[in-house]
Design an enzyme around this catalytic site. Structure first.
Site, PDB file in Angstrom:
ATOM      1  N   SER A  94       7.116  52.663  70.368  1.00  0.00           N
ATOM      2  CA  SER A  94       7.059  52.715  68.813  1.00  0.00           C
ATOM      3  C   SER A  94       6.226  51.364  68.655  1.00  0.00           C
ATOM      4  CB  SER A  94       8.354  52.714  68.143  1.00  0.00           C
ATOM      5  OG  SER A  94       8.958  53.820  68.555  1.00  0.00           O
ATOM      6  N   ALA A  95       6.478  50.383  69.363  1.00  0.00           N
ATOM      7  CA  ALA A  95       6.039  49.102  68.804  1.00  0.00           C
ATOM      8  C   ALA A  95       4.536  48.897  69.788  1.00  0.00           C
ATOM      9  CB  ALA A  95       6.955  47.854  69.062  1.00  0.00           C
ATOM     10  N   GLU A 121       2.130  51.255  80.938  1.00  0.00           N
ATOM     11  CA  GLU A 121       3.157  52.221  80.532  1.00  0.00           C
ATOM     12  C   GLU A 121       3.434  52.705  81.581  1.00  0.00           C
ATOM     13  OE1 GLU A 121       5.042  53.310  77.713  1.00  0.00           O
ATOM     14  OE2 GLU A 121       6.012  54.801  79.389  1.00  0.00           O
ATOM     15  N   ALA A 122       4.969  52.776  81.654  1.00  0.00           N
ATOM     16  CA  ALA A 122       5.655  53.438  82.972  1.00  0.00           C
ATOM     17  C   ALA A 122       5.490  55.014  82.999  1.00  0.00           C
ATOM     18  CB  ALA A 122       6.898  53.005  82.830  1.00  0.00           C
ATOM     19  N   HIS A 179      20.105  54.335  68.565  1.00  0.00           N
ATOM     20  CA  HIS A 179      19.299  53.281  68.019  1.00  0.00           C
ATOM     21  C   HIS A 179      19.738  51.860  68.577  1.00  0.00           C
ATOM     22  CE1 HIS A 179      19.247  56.210  64.046  1.00  0.00           C
ATOM     23  NE2 HIS A 179      18.321  56.613  65.037  1.00  0.00           N
TER      24      HIS A 179
HETATM   25  C1  LIG Z   1      16.788  61.141  70.819  1.00  0.00           C
HETATM   26  C2  LIG Z   1      16.543  60.101  70.074  1.00  0.00           C
HETATM   27  C3  LIG Z   1      16.310  60.318  68.657  1.00  0.00           C
HETATM   28  C4  LIG Z   1      16.008  59.552  68.102  1.00  0.00           C
HETATM   29  N1  LIG Z   1      15.883  59.812  66.380  1.00  0.00           N
HETATM   30  C5  LIG Z   1      15.148  58.941  65.560  1.00  0.00           C
HETATM   31  C6  LIG Z   1      15.089  59.273  64.315  1.00  0.00           C
HETATM   32  O1  LIG Z   1      14.997  60.487  64.052  1.00  0.00           O
HETATM   33  N2  LIG Z   1      14.311  58.333  63.250  1.00  0.00           N
HETATM   34  C7  LIG Z   1      14.170  57.080  63.995  1.00  0.00           C
HETATM   35  O2  LIG Z   1      13.851  56.065  62.972  1.00  0.00           O
HETATM   36  N3  LIG Z   1      14.807  56.746  65.153  1.00  0.00           N
HETATM   37  C8  LIG Z   1      15.233  57.492  66.161  1.00  0.00           C
HETATM   38  N4  LIG Z   1      15.326  57.148  67.350  1.00  0.00           N
HETATM   39  C9  LIG Z   1      15.247  55.659  67.502  1.00  0.00           C
HETATM   40  C10 LIG Z   1      13.782  55.318  67.768  1.00  0.00           C
HETATM   41  O3  LIG Z   1      12.888  56.337  68.077  1.00  0.00           O
HETATM   42  C11 LIG Z   1      13.776  54.004  68.369  1.00  0.00           C
HETATM   43  O4  LIG Z   1      14.428  52.896  68.028  1.00  0.00           O
HETATM   44  C12 LIG Z   1      12.243  53.425  68.513  1.00  0.00           C
HETATM   45  O5  LIG Z   1      11.365  54.440  69.014  1.00  0.00           O
HETATM   46  C13 LIG Z   1      12.322  52.096  69.570  1.00  0.00           C
HETATM   47  O6  LIG Z   1      10.869  51.576  69.841  1.00  0.00           O
HETATM   48  P1  LIG Z   1      10.643  50.593  70.960  1.00  0.00           P
HETATM   49  O7  LIG Z   1       8.984  50.309  70.608  1.00  0.00           O
HETATM   50  O8  LIG Z   1      11.700  49.307  70.553  1.00  0.00           O
HETATM   51  O9  LIG Z   1      10.998  51.154  72.174  1.00  0.00           O
HETATM   52  P2  LIG Z   1      10.021  52.606  72.866  1.00  0.00           P
HETATM   53  O10 LIG Z   1       9.476  53.493  71.750  1.00  0.00           O
HETATM   54  O11 LIG Z   1      11.323  53.309  73.867  1.00  0.00           O
HETATM   55  O12 LIG Z   1       9.138  52.087  73.950  1.00  0.00           O
HETATM   56  C14 LIG Z   1       9.519  51.546  75.027  1.00  0.00           C
HETATM   57  C15 LIG Z   1       8.299  51.980  75.955  1.00  0.00           C
HETATM   58  O13 LIG Z   1       8.226  51.028  77.101  1.00  0.00           O
HETATM   59  C16 LIG Z   1       8.128  51.687  78.020  1.00  0.00           C
HETATM   60  N5  LIG Z   1       8.629  51.041  79.392  1.00  0.00           N
HETATM   61  C17 LIG Z   1       9.961  50.673  79.612  1.00  0.00           C
HETATM   62  N6  LIG Z   1      10.031  49.989  80.730  1.00  0.00           N
HETATM   63  C18 LIG Z   1       8.922  49.567  81.118  1.00  0.00           C
HETATM   64  C19 LIG Z   1       8.199  48.954  82.436  1.00  0.00           C
HETATM   65  N7  LIG Z   1       8.976  48.371  83.217  1.00  0.00           N
HETATM   66  N8  LIG Z   1       7.048  49.070  82.367  1.00  0.00           N
HETATM   67  C20 LIG Z   1       6.224  49.645  81.503  1.00  0.00           C
HETATM   68  N9  LIG Z   1       6.318  50.258  80.486  1.00  0.00           N
HETATM   69  C21 LIG Z   1       8.020  50.375  80.404  1.00  0.00           C
HETATM   70  C22 LIG Z   1       8.686  52.926  77.970  1.00  0.00           C
HETATM   71  O14 LIG Z   1       8.467  54.089  78.746  1.00  0.00           O
HETATM   72  C23 LIG Z   1       8.426  53.446  76.517  1.00  0.00           C
HETATM   73  O15 LIG Z   1       7.346  54.089  76.155  1.00  0.00           O
HETATM   74  C24 LIG Z   1      15.603  58.151  68.266  1.00  0.00           C
HETATM   75  C25 LIG Z   1      15.769  57.676  69.771  1.00  0.00           C
HETATM   76  C26 LIG Z   1      16.236  58.768  70.363  1.00  0.00           C
HETATM   77  C27 LIG Z   1      16.377  58.454  71.881  1.00  0.00           C
END
Ligand SMILES: Cc1cc2nc3c(=O)[nH]c(=O)nc-3n(C[C@H](O)[C@H](O)[C@H](O)COP(=O)(O)OP(=O)(O)OC[C@H]3O[C@@H](n4cnc5c(N)ncnc54)[C@H](O)[C@@H]3O)c2cc1C
Length: 535
Positions: free
Chosen positions: A16-17, A37-38, A471
């Site tokens: 997401s970020a 990206e993993a 979340h």
């Molecule tokens: C089943 C489910 C339903 C949800 N439903 C909703 C919803 O309806 N509405 C809502 O607002 N939120 C929802 N959420 C929550 C929301 O999607 C997350 O809070 C948000 O996407 C988090 O974003 P982020 O950037 O922190 O992490 P992420 O989007 O998880 O991104 C992290 C990225 O880093 C990568 N990564 C991790 N470790 C490594 C590494 N060592 N090397 C390289 N890459 C790596 C991962 O593969 C991933 O692509 C839901 C979550 C889930 C699991």
């Protein structure tokens, strides 16, 4: 070992970020950016068809498939902890609901000392990212990369639920992300024309051609490289090789609330005694890394309904499946294009609470096991979500191996107030479901069942059925105190050239869903990073 040339920024994690940052930091053409990206590309068709959400819970190709430690006193079960392992990250597998939380959530961040994070400060960034189907106004933006849409059509069950909420004394609310959050209405989804708008679709794919952006899928970051306390690059594994990428500017960790503390700890930033147990050299003593885990717990009430208008009916019957498939393909309507909730609402239940502390979501499907078979009858779930938990957990490395999952200890419901609020929420939700407007569609409450009314019975149901809303936040907490992991400009304390930008930096959990807030954080971080570099 292969060494890539020097980048201005290395973004770790295309979730997401990460996808937002990749877009914004390359826009001027002046910065060379590497995005690691993993996971792989987002080619799976069901990633793009919203109802496919239900298929991702068990798919190891696109989901890290984590699970959390059983609680000692409450929720004494391992809970599934899905996280997207794919370009787009969790925004590629989530429930698509667009909710920002409350004005007061961000004002609290500011009151905790985080200059620049009050509601007035962050609202422009929500608007900047947004392409609101209803058009722009004081609270919404249009023309941004993130599509936000209404359901393609009203649904009788959603109409009945909203009417019942009004009959139970709640106001109608057609915009949970506008002036007021309280009330009941239809939710909005991050979809465009019936297809998922992940951050990969909205932010990354349109700019992948930029010559100053290098995207490396299937690249697992092992650790951040340091010269003393200055981040100089990232070591990662790809196709069985160990590689190094060097950075002239900054490394930006965007791997989410479970993997960001893990990478920091693997790189020597964390509680020193814990790191030494695993033979990890300490770069910076930051005992707060991995602490402060917060998550939404929810518990659904399940109903058998009178009409075959639920997703159960599509999935259980070939005739309906074909009809809905054709409707989706030719008209972009119907249940294939729906997010996890169709309607919902916010209410206050705890005595004296100033703002809503419970979220309800009406889901037009029902199943006993998440990601498992759906019920053989027409069914819906009404979810009661605890918005501001007091319970806190942690995420800690359990091995020096980057490919090993971190140990996730959420301590769900350890604070008695969390359980009290959920029980009050259950009862208020049942009040809504008892109104004639919705009663006409209800055959029976199948789980936990109408006889379950005492505190003891409801607590037992919560113990056996309570689950996460997925979340997790807070494990690389932003703050100005000594324990804070990042400062309000999201720079990791104690080292140089390193930021964390994702859901892990939230000091407290927002009273909504976490995708839109994470995208907002990345929008704001992009500006701060470019300002700090003078670019
Ligand atoms: C089943 C489910 C339903 C949800 N439903 C909703 C919803 O309806 N509405 C809502 O607002 N939120 C929802 N959420 C929550 C929301 O999607 C997350 O809070 C948000 O996407 C988090 O974003 P982020 O950037 O922190 O992490 P992420 O989007 O998880 O991104 C992290 C990225 O880093 C990568 N990564 C991790 N470790 C490594 C590494 N060592 N090397 C390289 N890459 C790596 C991962 O593969 C991933 O692509 C839901 C979550 C889930 C699991």
């Amino acid at each position: 070992m292969e060494t890539k040339s020097v980048f201005d920024y290395i973004i770790v994690g295309a979730g997401s970020a990460g996808c937002v940052l990749a877009n914004r930091l390359t826009a001027s053409g002046r910065n060379r950016v590497l995005l690691l990206e993993a996971g792989g590309e987002d080619k799976n068709l069901w990633v793009h068809i919203p109802i496919g959400y239900g298929k991702h819970f068990t798919n190891p190709k696109i989901n890290w498939l984590y699970s959390s430690e059983p609680g000692e006193d409450w929720l004494k079960r391992r809970l599934i902890q899905p996280r997207g392992k794919i370009i787009g990250g969790t925004s590629s597998i989530n429930g698509l609901i667009y909710m920002r939380g409350q004005r007061e959530d961000y004002d609290l961040w500011r009151q905790l000392g985080n200059t620049g994070w009050s509601y007035e400060d962050v609202l422009p960034y929500f608007k900047k990212s947004e392409d609101q189907q209803r058009g722009a106004d004081e609270y919404h933006g249009s023309g941004g990369p993130l599509a936000v849409s209404d359901p393609m059509e009203p649904h009788p069950m959603a109409d009945a639920f909203i009417a019942a909420a009004q009959d139970a004394g709640h106001r109608r609310n057609d915009d949970f992300n506008g002036a007021e959050q309280e009330g009941y209405g239809y939710v909005q989804w991050t979809t465009r024309n019936g297809r998922r708008c992940s951050t990969a679709v909205g932010f990354l794919n349109p700019v992948r051609h930029r010559s100053n952006l290098t995207v490396e899928p299937k690249a697992l970051a092992n650790r951040i490289l340091f010269d003393g306390t200055r981040a100089t690059g990232v070591e990662y594994s790809q196709n069985g090789d160990i590689k190094e990428a060097k950075v002239g500017g900054e490394v930006i960790v965007c791997t989410g609330a479970y993997n960001s503390p893990q990478i920091l700890q693997l790189s020597g930033i964390g509680p020193p005694e814990h790191l030494r147990q695993f033979g990890i050299d300490v770069v910076s003593d930051r005992s707060g890394v991995g602490d402060n885990l917060q998550d939404h717990v929810n518990c659904p009430l399940f109903y058998k309904v009178t009409e075959p208008f639920t997703a159960n009916d599509i999935l259980n019957r070939w005739s309906t499946r074909i009809a809905e498939g054709l409707k989706y393909i030719f008209q972009r309507r119907g249940l294939l294009g729906m997010g996890a909730g169709y309607a919902g609402g916010y209410m206050k239940v705890y005595p004296g609470t100033a703002t809503p502390d419970i979220q309800n979501l009406l889901m037009l499907f029902s199943s006993e096991v998440i990601g498992g078979p759906i019920d053989p009858f027409s069914g819906v779930g009404v979810y009661t979500v605890l918005l501001r938990p007091e319970s806190r957990g942690s995420v800690m490395v359990s091995s020096p191996e980057p490919s090993e999952p971190p140990k996730i200890t959420p301590n769900y419901l350890t604070a008695s107030k969390d359980r009290d609020i959920l029980l009050m929420g259950f009862r208020k939700t049942r009040e809504i479901m008892a109104q004639p407007a919705v009663r006409k569609y209800i055959v029976e409450e199948v789980r936990p069942g109408p006889e379950c009314v005492s505190d003891e019975c409801l607590l037992e149901y919560l113990e056996n059925t309570g689950r996460t809303s997925y979340h997790p936040v807070g494990t690389c907490r932003m703050g100005t105190d000594d324990e804070a992991v990042v400062d309000p400009r999201l720079r990791v304390n104690g080292v140089q050239g390193l930021r964390v930008v994702d859901a892990s930096i939230m000091p407290t959990l927002v009273s909504g869903n976490t995708n839109a807030p994470t995208i907002m954080i990345a929008e704001k971080a992009s500006d701060m990073i470019m300002e700090d570099a003078g670019s």
